[in-house]
Design an enzyme around this catalytic site. Structure first.
Site, PDB file in Angstrom:
ATOM      1  N   PHE A  80       0.798  -1.145   0.124  1.00  0.00           N
ATOM      2  CA  PHE A  80      -0.103  -0.150   0.084  1.00  0.00           C
ATOM      3  C   PHE A  80       0.751   1.386  -0.065  1.00  0.00           C
ATOM      4  O   PHE A  80       0.570   1.970  -0.864  1.00  0.00           O
ATOM      5  CB  PHE A  80      -0.953   0.063   1.306  1.00  0.00           C
ATOM      6  N   GLU A 117     -10.981 -12.616  12.840  1.00  0.00           N
ATOM      7  CA  GLU A 117     -11.424 -12.836  11.495  1.00  0.00           C
ATOM      8  C   GLU A 117     -11.391 -14.404  11.065  1.00  0.00           C
ATOM      9  O   GLU A 117     -12.234 -14.922  10.573  1.00  0.00           O
ATOM     10  CB  GLU A 117     -10.936 -11.823  10.344  1.00  0.00           C
TER      11      GLU A 117
END
Length: 419
Positions: free
Chosen positions: A15, A171
């Site tokens: 990123f 998650e």
């Protein structure tokens, strides 16, 4: 690339690295992006690849395609091995690349706290290869459980341990529970996948420590409803291919997933630079390295001197990347430097599975279905390719309606995954 123009080398196409390159698209300079992979991976959704909800192509894109319209950008697939700061040269496993400016965006990897031998038994989740390996182990565990007749071995095969209860661990635990209790519930004849044991282990006093305690409690309750056992204040002291050893006991398990910590890339060692306990280079307020104003470190590679730690999340890396790109562009244009970098936290967000998530945005706290919808929109928005936004949105909608996961493929099985 002209040798007369300044060379800006960016090590890492995550990123931060990509946002640095984009911020330099109008600069009169050659931008060279170096990465050992040929693709950029959207790490926040890797756990969905690991649990067969998405395929690798849904969360990764060729770096060359991403930068194809940026005429001053060149992509090199190579692995950085060292840096000669005195002569301004980046050494890779293939070629040496000279630079005028260098941006280190080499990210982080799993930290086993000095026990690297645990890596084989407990893979982490940072790359596509990690996700497909974990997916393979999860699916093989069910297939082998269908074959064995020994009940003790069957229980071991149907036990899944996740070490670390941050966002990734939570998650993963929620997703594996949904795979076992929904997706595979009626697919086998000799075993009951719903009898699987999913255990989330956290050394600290509570899960999701970045969130308020009320949201952490909601996460624990939601995981419990999904059948996940949560063990807090429990430290793992050993991992092997048969299970995990705790301070006060042992859990036999065929699948162990490591989500307990990260350590920065060896960039600090390449430069012999001062770093913190996680290996992140200590940088000045403009994100440059002391003594080297032409070298910058961003994302998981950097820690600001004398300031609170910046979280290792995508928005932070993107902010750093844009800042450094703008700073270098200003220097090349003969303009004054921007103000010191200031990180602006955009909130914390994590999903626990179907219809359940938590959100902390300033004073706003959300949980449940509303937070889950917000999580879906945010993650779809940040996907790079427009096509993939539609693909992922449709896949999630289909899975929501049918409880199915379409990427349940087991490919080549290495020997260590057959045990």
């Amino acid at each position: 690339m002209s040798q007369q123009r300044p060379r800006i080398v960016i090590a890492g196409a995550g990123f931060g690295g990509l946002d640095t390159a984009r911020a330099l698209r109008k600069a009169s300079a050659d931008v060279i992006v170096i990465d050992r992979q040929n693709h950029h991976c959207f790490q926040p959704l890797l756990y969905q690849v690991a649990t067969a909800a998405l395929s690798p192509a849904d969360v990764a894109w060729p770096i060359r395609r991403i930068l194809r319209k940026q005429r001053n950008a060149t992509v090199l697939m190579a692995e950085v091995r060292g840096i000669d700061a005195a002569n301004r040269i980046v050494h890779t496993d293939s070629i040496d690349v000279p630079y005028d400016f260098l941006v280190l965006a080499t990210g982080a990897t799993h930290s086993y706290f000095g026990h690297e031998e645990w890596a084989e038994a407990a893979p982490g989740l940072k790359r596509i290869e990690d996700a497909t390996r974990i997916r393979r182990r999860i699916l093989i565990a069910f297939e082998r459980a269908e074959l064995v007749s020994d009940e003790t071995e069957r229980r071991r095969l149907l036990t899944f341990v996740i070490v670390g209860a941050g966002a990734t661990g939570v998650e993963m635990a929620g997703a594996i529970a949904e795979v076992a209790r929904q997706t595979l519930a009626t697919d086998f004849r000799r075993i009951d996948p719903k009898a699987s044991r999913i255990i989330l282990i956290e050394a600290g006093p509570r899960v999701m420590p970045a969130f308020p305690e009320s949201l952490s409690d909601y996460v624990v309750r939601t995981l419990a409803r999904k059948g996940v056992e949560v063990m807090t204040a429990t430290r793992v002291i050993g991992c092997d291919l048969k299970g995990v050893t705790l301070e006060h006991g042992r859990i036999e398990a065929a699948t162990i997933i490591w989500a307990a910590g990260v350590v920065a890339s060896p960039a600090a060692r390449w430069l012999n630079a001062e770093h913190d306990g996680a290996g992140r280079i200590l940088v000045r307020p403009d994100l440059s390295i002391p003594g080297h104003p032409e070298i910058f470190a961003i994302g998981d590679t950097a820690a600001l001197m004398g300031q609170p730690a910046i979280p290792g999340i995508a928005p932070a890396a993107k902010q750093m990347g844009r800042y450094v790109g703008a700073l270098i562009a200003a220097r090349l244009a003969g303009k004054g430097p921007p103000k010191p970098f200031r990180y602006r936290h955009q909130g914390d967000l994590a999903t626990i599975g179907r219809r359940a998530a938590v959100l902390k945005l300033g004073r706003l706290e959300l949980k449940g279905f509303t937070a889950w919808l917000f999580w879906c929109v945010v993650h779809i928005f940040f996907l790079i390719e427009v096509r993939d936004r539609f693909v992922v949105a449709f896949t999630w909608l289909w899975d929501y309606v049918t409880f199915q996961r379409g990427a349940r493929l087991i490919t080549e099985v290495p020997p260590q995954d057959r045990t």
